[in-house]
Design an enzyme around this catalytic site. Structure first.
Site, mmCIF file in Angstrom:
data_model
loop_
_atom_site.group_PDB
_atom_site.id
_atom_site.type_symbol
_atom_site.label_atom_id
_atom_site.label_comp_id
_atom_site.label_asym_id
_atom_site.label_seq_id
_atom_site.Cartn_x
_atom_site.Cartn_y
_atom_site.Cartn_z
ATOM 1 N N GLU A 26 76.230 21.848 -89.616
ATOM 2 C CA GLU A 26 77.082 21.627 -88.442
ATOM 3 C C GLU A 26 78.235 22.615 -88.451
ATOM 4 O O GLU A 26 78.897 22.804 -89.480
ATOM 5 C CB GLU A 26 77.599 20.186 -88.478
ATOM 6 C CG GLU A 26 77.710 19.555 -87.130
ATOM 7 C CD GLU A 26 76.366 19.384 -86.428
ATOM 8 O OE1 GLU A 26 75.995 20.283 -85.631
ATOM 9 O OE2 GLU A 26 75.710 18.370 -86.660
ATOM 10 N N ASP A 29 76.534 27.628 -87.032
ATOM 11 C CA ASP A 29 75.786 28.634 -86.253
ATOM 12 C C ASP A 29 76.662 29.792 -85.775
ATOM 13 O O ASP A 29 76.246 30.947 -85.823
ATOM 14 C CB ASP A 29 74.981 27.997 -85.103
ATOM 15 C CG ASP A 29 75.812 27.298 -84.052
ATOM 16 O OD1 ASP A 29 77.040 27.089 -84.266
ATOM 17 O OD2 ASP A 29 75.251 26.950 -82.990
ATOM 18 N N GLY A 111 76.714 13.853 -73.118
ATOM 19 C CA GLY A 111 77.986 13.699 -73.837
ATOM 20 C C GLY A 111 77.878 13.012 -75.187
ATOM 21 O O GLY A 111 78.873 12.553 -75.730
ATOM 22 N N LEU A 114 73.778 15.488 -78.176
ATOM 23 C CA LEU A 114 72.326 15.691 -78.351
ATOM 24 C C LEU A 114 71.807 16.800 -77.439
ATOM 25 O O LEU A 114 70.615 16.880 -77.150
ATOM 26 C CB LEU A 114 71.575 14.380 -78.104
ATOM 27 C CG LEU A 114 71.966 13.226 -79.032
ATOM 28 C CD1 LEU A 114 71.116 12.001 -78.769
ATOM 29 C CD2 LEU A 114 71.850 13.627 -80.502
ATOM 30 N N SER A 115 72.727 17.644 -76.985
ATOM 31 C CA SER A 115 72.373 18.861 -76.253
ATOM 32 C C SER A 115 71.718 18.635 -74.900
ATOM 33 O O SER A 115 70.720 19.274 -74.555
ATOM 34 C CB SER A 115 71.453 19.753 -77.096
ATOM 35 O OG SER A 115 72.136 20.216 -78.201
ATOM 36 N N SER A 117 72.973 19.629 -72.222
ATOM 37 C CA SER A 117 73.143 20.863 -71.441
ATOM 38 C C SER A 117 72.120 21.919 -71.860
ATOM 39 O O SER A 117 71.519 22.579 -71.007
ATOM 40 C CB SER A 117 74.574 21.389 -71.517
ATOM 41 O OG SER A 117 74.933 21.688 -72.838
ATOM 42 N N GLU A 149 75.645 29.021 -71.081
ATOM 43 C CA GLU A 149 76.631 28.049 -71.575
ATOM 44 C C GLU A 149 77.988 28.732 -71.828
ATOM 45 O O GLU A 149 79.031 28.230 -71.446
ATOM 46 C CB GLU A 149 76.093 27.440 -72.875
ATOM 47 C CG GLU A 149 76.959 26.385 -73.470
ATOM 48 C CD GLU A 149 76.563 24.971 -73.052
ATOM 49 O OE1 GLU A 149 75.381 24.742 -72.719
ATOM 50 O OE2 GLU A 149 77.450 24.109 -73.053
ATOM 51 N N ASP A 161 71.783 24.874 -80.381
ATOM 52 C CA ASP A 161 71.229 23.920 -79.417
ATOM 53 C C ASP A 161 70.067 24.508 -78.641
ATOM 54 O O ASP A 161 69.013 23.887 -78.492
ATOM 55 C CB ASP A 161 72.309 23.492 -78.408
ATOM 56 C CG ASP A 161 73.522 22.918 -79.092
ATOM 57 O OD1 ASP A 161 73.443 22.609 -80.288
ATOM 58 O OD2 ASP A 161 74.565 22.799 -78.423
HETATM 59 C C1 GLA Z 1 77.673 22.381 -80.355
HETATM 60 C C2 GLA Z 1 77.373 23.849 -80.106
HETATM 61 C C3 GLA Z 1 76.442 24.430 -81.182
HETATM 62 C C4 GLA Z 1 76.975 24.099 -82.583
HETATM 63 C C5 GLA Z 1 77.353 22.624 -82.709
HETATM 64 C C6 GLA Z 1 78.045 22.301 -84.007
HETATM 65 O O1 GLA Z 1 76.515 21.616 -80.207
HETATM 66 O O2 GLA Z 1 76.791 24.040 -78.829
HETATM 67 O O3 GLA Z 1 76.298 25.815 -80.997
HETATM 68 O O4 GLA Z 1 78.032 24.935 -82.926
HETATM 69 O O5 GLA Z 1 78.194 22.199 -81.663
HETATM 70 O O6 GLA Z 1 77.199 22.519 -85.092
#
Ligand code: GLA
Length: 352
Positions: A26, A29, A111, A114-115, A117, A149, A161
């Protein structure tokens, strides 16, 4: 509502992409580091047809929101910015995109970290790829989604993500080196499955706190004389740095080490311990946890059958992920949710 009812015509293409949950790695990236996500069962689906006039029309089934925009106008707010952002990055790459009608429906929670977007970006780009026969591979789709993004949603995010939504499946872990984009599809630890519970706390400070953490990491890398924190594996090296960048750098370095340990084929027990250590590091060194996430993680970690648990995603709210004994996910999720909600929260189970 469906595409036909909204646009009074049949759609031409349909495309989907899943949300993702990150098990380890976490905030690594954007430091050129390592990540270990998997896809979740919930998907976002888009249906696309060519527009009959010179405007794009986007409709979100969940939000019951309609956006209609001329390509020359500036990017609209809300869900539409991700779709419009994808169209614009494709245009910037040299493709010509005609006005479209797009209907989106999504089961990926919004929100919760869990991505949702990235799932929308990847689904949109996949849909446009098939509508217009674009020569784009899945990695390029992830990179374009990330650009959408950054440029149109204002989050200076890494590639985790979009790569996960574009390349991961629900049965495996995606081990990704975010510098080289080298990747391996790995099995879950034996006899283990995942549980994801939403804390019910919205990620309020997410984008400002996120961009600030990223800037702190870049400052730490500069002071340590490396291109990115990924280039350091010995956590002792942060000792020369001032606070708070010392803590931030220590999180990133130890987190990368945890991912590299986890992919050695460790047991579920060891994997779980790495997740617990990751949460501690996110809470104490990276300071992206909040009390509700700590409580939820605590309940999970103290439940029998749980190997390990941590917040997942950027933090500041959102969901927690746990690695649990196979076949026990449902029961564990229900027990923990009950305790958590009895303490006055409004959590809910997202994956069990
Ligand atoms: C968000 C960002 C990712 C990553 C995470 C944290 O999801 O979009 O690129 O940095 O936070 O690990």
């Amino acid at each position: 509502m469906d595409f036909k009812q909204i646009f009074n015509a049949a759609f031409e293409v349909e495309a989907s992409a899943p949300g993702r949950v990150n098990l380890l790695g976490e905030h690594t990236d954007y430091n050129d580091g390592f990540v270990l996500p998997t896809a979740i069962p919930q998907q976002t689906t888009v249906y696309i047809g060519q527009s009959l006039n010179d405007r794009h029309h986007f409709y979100s089934a969940e939000l019951e929101e309609w956006i209609d925009i001329h390509p020359a106008e500036s990017t609209p707010p809300g869900f539409a910015r991700y779709i419009d952002g994808c169209i614009r990055v494709l245009e910037e790459t040299g493709y010509s995109i005609p006005p479209i009608n797009l209907f989106v429906t999504s089961a990926v929670p919004i929100g919760s970290g869990l991505s949702s977007s990235a799932a929308l970006e990847v689904a949109t780009l996949r849909g446009l790829r098939s509508l217009l026969n674009l020569d784009l591979d899945d990695v390029t789709i992830a990179q374009l989604g990330q650009q959408a993004e950054i440029q149109y949603a204002g989050v200076n995010c890494g590639i985790l993500d979009q790569m996960a939504c574009s390349l991961a499946d629900t049965e495996h872990l995606l081990f990704l080196d975010t510098r080289t984009l080298d990747r391996q599809i790995l099995p879950f630890p034996t006899e283990a499955e995942i549980v994801v519970i939403d804390s019910g706390v919205a990620r309020s400070l997410a984008s400002s706190g996120y961009n600030q953490r990223r800037a702190e990491c870049e400052a730490a890398a500069r002071q340590l004389g490396v291109k990115a924190l990924r280039d350091i594996s010995d956590p002792q090296r942060v000792e020369s740095l001032p606070e708070p960048i010392r803590q931030r750098a220590r999180h990133v370095i130890t987190e990368n080490n945890r991912v590299l340990k986890a992919v050695e084929g460790v047991s579920a027990k060891t994997f779980g311990e790495l997740m617990n250590a990751s949460h501690r590091s996110l809470r104490e060194d990276y300071e992206v946890s909040v009390p509700a996430l700590d409580q939820l993680v605590d309940l999970l970690q103290n439940t029998s059958g749980v190997y390990g648990a941590r917040l997942t995603g950027a933090g500041f709210g959102g969901a927690c992920v746990a690695l649990v004994a196979v076949g026990e996910g449902k029961a564990i999720a229900e027990t923990v949710l009950k305790q958590y909600n009895n303490a006055g929260h409004q959590g809910n189970i997202l994956v069990d």
